[in-house]
Design an enzyme around this catalytic site. Structure first.
Site, PDB file in Angstrom:
ATOM      1  CB  ALA A  35      -0.886  -0.083   1.245  1.00 56.07           C
TER       2      ALA A  35
ATOM      3  N   PRO B 126      -0.266  -4.663 -15.711  1.00 58.43           N
ATOM      4  CG  PRO B 126      -0.115  -3.479 -13.410  1.00 58.43           C
ATOM      5  CD  PRO B 126      -0.285  -4.328 -13.795  1.00 58.43           C
TER       6      PRO B 126
ATOM      7  NE  ARG C 122       9.627  -5.137   2.995  1.00 56.75           N
ATOM      8  CZ  ARG C 122      10.547  -4.900   1.110  1.00 56.75           C
ATOM      9  NH1 ARG C 122      10.855  -5.927   2.277  1.00 56.75           N
ATOM     10  NH2 ARG C 122      10.114  -4.449   1.001  1.00 56.75           N
TER      11      ARG C 122
ATOM     12  CE  LYS D 186       4.722  -8.487 -10.599  1.00 54.46           C
ATOM     13  NZ  LYS D 186       3.424  -8.926  -9.563  1.00 54.46           N
TER      14      LYS D 186
ATOM     15  CB  VAL E 148       3.507   1.925 -13.431  1.00 58.71           C
ATOM     16  CG1 VAL E 148       3.300   3.058 -12.945  1.00 58.71           C
ATOM     17  CG2 VAL E 148       2.563   0.943 -13.817  1.00 58.71           C
TER      18      VAL E 148
ATOM     19  CE1 TYR F  73       8.217  -7.556 -11.204  1.00 63.44           C
ATOM     20  CE2 TYR F  73       7.766  -7.194 -13.647  1.00 63.44           C
ATOM     21  CZ  TYR F  73       7.422  -7.373 -12.309  1.00 63.44           C
ATOM     22  OH  TYR F  73       6.231  -5.810 -12.211  1.00 63.44           O
TER      23      TYR F  73
ATOM     24  N   GLY G 178       4.572   3.200  -4.989  1.00 59.58           N
ATOM     25  CA  GLY G 178       3.877   3.950  -6.140  1.00 59.58           C
ATOM     26  C   GLY G 178       2.860   3.569  -6.512  1.00 59.58           C
TER      27      GLY G 178
HETATM   28  N1  LIG Z   1       5.765  -0.170 -11.765  1.00 58.53           N
HETATM   29  C1  LIG Z   1       5.776  -1.277 -12.606  1.00 58.53           C
HETATM   30  O1  LIG Z   1       6.858  -0.779 -13.682  1.00 58.53           O
HETATM   31  C2  LIG Z   1       5.297  -1.598 -12.654  1.00 58.53           C
HETATM   32  C3  LIG Z   1       4.818  -2.113 -13.570  1.00 58.53           C
HETATM   33  C4  LIG Z   1       4.044  -3.651 -13.316  1.00 58.53           C
HETATM   34  C5  LIG Z   1       3.274  -3.973 -12.226  1.00 58.53           C
HETATM   35  N2  LIG Z   1       3.567  -3.892 -11.281  1.00 58.53           N
HETATM   36  C6  LIG Z   1       3.088  -4.578 -10.505  1.00 58.53           C
HETATM   37  O2  LIG Z   1       2.688  -3.219  -9.656  1.00 58.53           O
HETATM   38  C7  LIG Z   1       2.869  -3.832  -7.787  1.00 58.53           C
HETATM   39  C8  LIG Z   1       3.274  -2.506  -6.800  1.00 58.53           C
HETATM   40  O3  LIG Z   1       4.396  -2.193  -7.679  1.00 58.53           O
HETATM   41  P1  LIG Z   1       4.786  -0.710  -8.092  1.00 58.53           P
HETATM   42  O4  LIG Z   1       5.563  -0.112  -8.163  1.00 58.53           O
HETATM   43  O5  LIG Z   1       4.332   0.365  -6.407  1.00 58.53           O
HETATM   44  O6  LIG Z   1       6.361  -0.506  -6.672  1.00 58.53           O
HETATM   45  P2  LIG Z   1       6.593   0.160  -5.359  1.00 58.53           P
HETATM   46  O7  LIG Z   1       6.313   1.132  -5.239  1.00 58.53           O
HETATM   47  O8  LIG Z   1       8.249  -0.809  -5.017  1.00 58.53           O
HETATM   48  O9  LIG Z   1       5.680  -0.704  -4.169  1.00 58.53           O
HETATM   49  C9  LIG Z   1       6.418  -1.934  -4.183  1.00 58.53           C
HETATM   50  C10 LIG Z   1       5.873  -1.708  -2.722  1.00 58.53           C
HETATM   51  O10 LIG Z   1       5.811  -3.638  -1.683  1.00 58.53           O
HETATM   52  C11 LIG Z   1       5.865  -3.765  -0.953  1.00 58.53           C
HETATM   53  N3  LIG Z   1       6.831  -4.865  -0.196  1.00 58.53           N
HETATM   54  C12 LIG Z   1       7.671  -5.057  -1.648  1.00 58.53           C
HETATM   55  N4  LIG Z   1       7.820  -6.432  -0.536  1.00 58.53           N
HETATM   56  C13 LIG Z   1       7.482  -6.428   0.414  1.00 58.53           C
HETATM   57  C14 LIG Z   1       7.448  -7.847   1.679  1.00 58.53           C
HETATM   58  N5  LIG Z   1       8.086  -8.566   2.004  1.00 58.53           N
HETATM   59  N6  LIG Z   1       6.502  -7.544   2.448  1.00 58.53           N
HETATM   60  C15 LIG Z   1       5.329  -5.996   2.570  1.00 58.53           C
HETATM   61  N7  LIG Z   1       5.007  -5.568   1.704  1.00 58.53           N
HETATM   62  C16 LIG Z   1       6.413  -5.529   0.714  1.00 58.53           C
HETATM   63  C17 LIG Z   1       6.443  -1.987  -0.079  1.00 58.53           C
HETATM   64  O11 LIG Z   1       6.498  -1.214   0.957  1.00 58.53           O
HETATM   65  P3  LIG Z   1       7.940  -2.270   1.957  1.00 58.53           P
HETATM   66  O12 LIG Z   1       9.345  -1.229   1.657  1.00 58.53           O
HETATM   67  O13 LIG Z   1       7.446  -1.054   3.402  1.00 58.53           O
HETATM   68  O14 LIG Z   1       7.678  -3.748   2.846  1.00 58.53           O
HETATM   69  C18 LIG Z   1       6.021  -1.010  -1.376  1.00 58.53           C
HETATM   70  O15 LIG Z   1       4.736  -0.659  -0.484  1.00 58.53           O
HETATM   71  C19 LIG Z   1       3.966  -5.381  -7.894  1.00 58.53           C
HETATM   72  O16 LIG Z   1       3.170  -5.848  -7.547  1.00 58.53           O
HETATM   73  C20 LIG Z   1       5.003  -4.629  -9.018  1.00 58.53           C
HETATM   74  O17 LIG Z   1       5.437  -5.823  -9.611  1.00 58.53           O
HETATM   75  C21 LIG Z   1       4.849  -2.844 -11.071  1.00 58.53           C
END
Ligand SMILES: NC(=O)c1ccc[n+]([C@@H]2O[C@H](COP(=O)([O-])OP(=O)(O)OC[C@H]3O[C@@H](n4cnc5c(N)ncnc54)[C@H](OP(=O)(O)O)[C@@H]3O)[C@@H](O)[C@H]2O)c1
Length: 267
Positions: free
Chosen positions: A13, A181, A37, A155, A184, A151, A16
């Site tokens: 949550a 998605p 975390r 997925k 991003v 990765y 990004g």
């Molecule tokens: N951004 C992209 O390009 C993109 C594209 C396609 C799909 N996605 C997917 O969208 C999702 C969110 O990505 P995002 O871009 O928002 O990434 P982000 O900004 O890096 O956020 C990742 C989140 O996951 C939490 N997290 C990571 N490891 C964790 C763990 N072991 N336990 C609990 N929380 C954990 C992090 O919080 P803490 O570090 O505080 O734990 C953070 O809130 C991911 O599944 C990603 O694969 C992203």
């Protein structure tokens, strides 16, 4: 899905995509449980979302004890209407340079933890006769892209898990949605990814717009949603004619490799 007064657990949550998605969920009436975390960034998110009802539970979803704690807390406090498995991590490097421990941790975070969290929460959903599970994958779960090899594998597993579980639960009140998605603009992507995207004209979406699309997919209880054009077409082509995509990626490989290998710790 009508979200007013629904109890929603959102992992990742504080990230990004998580922040704007959390905002959409509470502005549509959800009672939100946010998981990550870093307790401080969850608290900050809670303040941003005030006066909405938001409960912060900090912990690592890859830890079995933490997943059990979440399941117990949800069951003891009226159950859960919606689980959104959003937390994730990635790397961008040539596969032979992947750090084995980091590689394994990525499988734990992106695949094993959401599968086991679903396993922990599903019995209570089935018993109460309500619930929905949303897994956030990626276009790369259906389209193998060089230098994102690990990765892509995580997925792909999440996509198949979601598909099979959706079919398994088809005659129950519990539904499953998989959202994929394309890239991003969030902190999950390293500087090297941004540089590669710039050099290869790879599209990168804004998190607010993608969170809105994820929200819409949840709202409509879509089975699957692939976000971004022409990427969603490439997913179809890849399934039917993978050789075509092999040739298309080969053209870009040399350029992409320059950024991936530069970003590898062991090179
Ligand atoms: N951004 C992209 O390009 C993109 C594209 C396609 C799909 N996605 C997917 O969208 C999702 C969110 O990505 P995002 O871009 O928002 O990434 P982000 O900004 O890096 O956020 C990742 C989140 O996951 C939490 N997290 C990571 N490891 C964790 C763990 N072991 N336990 C609990 N929380 C954990 C992090 O919080 P803490 O570090 O505080 O734990 C953070 O809130 C991911 O599944 C990603 O694969 C992203």
């Amino acid at each position: 899905m009508e979200l007013t007064n629904k109890r929603v657990l959102l992992t990742g949550a504080s990230g990004g995509l998580g922040r704007p998605l959390a905002s959409l969920l509470v502005s549509n009436g959800a009672n939100l449980v946010v998981v990550g975390r870093n307790a401080a960034s969850l608290d900050q998110l809670k303040q941003e979302l005030a006066p909405a009802t938001v409960e912060c539970i900090s912990g690592d979803i890859t830890a079995a004890a933490f997943r059990e704690q979440l399941a117990t807390q949800m069951a003891q406090s009226g159950g859960l209407d919606l689980l959104i498995n959003l937390a994730g991590t990635n790397t961008f490097r040539n596969f032979e340079a992947e750090d084995p421990a980091e590689l394994e941790a990525m499988f734990q975070t992106n695949l094993i933890a959401p599968v086991l969290l679903t396993r922990a929460l599903l019995p209570d959903m089935l018993q109460r006769g309500r619930g929905h599970i949303v897994n956030i994958g990626s276009i790369l779960g259906s389209l193998g892209l060089p230098y994102f090899t690990t990765y892509c594998a995580t997925k792909a597993g999440l996509q198949r898990f979601s598909e099979a579980l959706r079919r398994e639960l088809a005659d129950t009140p519990v539904g499953v949605t998989y959202v994929a998605p394309r890239a991003v603009r969030t902190a999950i992507n390293s500087d090297a990814v941004y540089q590669m995207a710039e050099a290869t004209n790879m599209a990168m979406d804004e998190p607010d717009a993608v969170a809105t699309q994820i929200f819409q997919a949840i709202n409509k209880e879509c089975s699957e949603a692939y976000l971004g054009w022409p990427e969603k077409l490439f997913v179809r082509i890849n399934a039917l004619l993978p050789g075509f995509i092999d040739r298309a990626t080969a053209k870009q490989n040399r350029e992409t490799r320059r950024f991936a290998v530069d970003s590898s710790p062991e090179q």
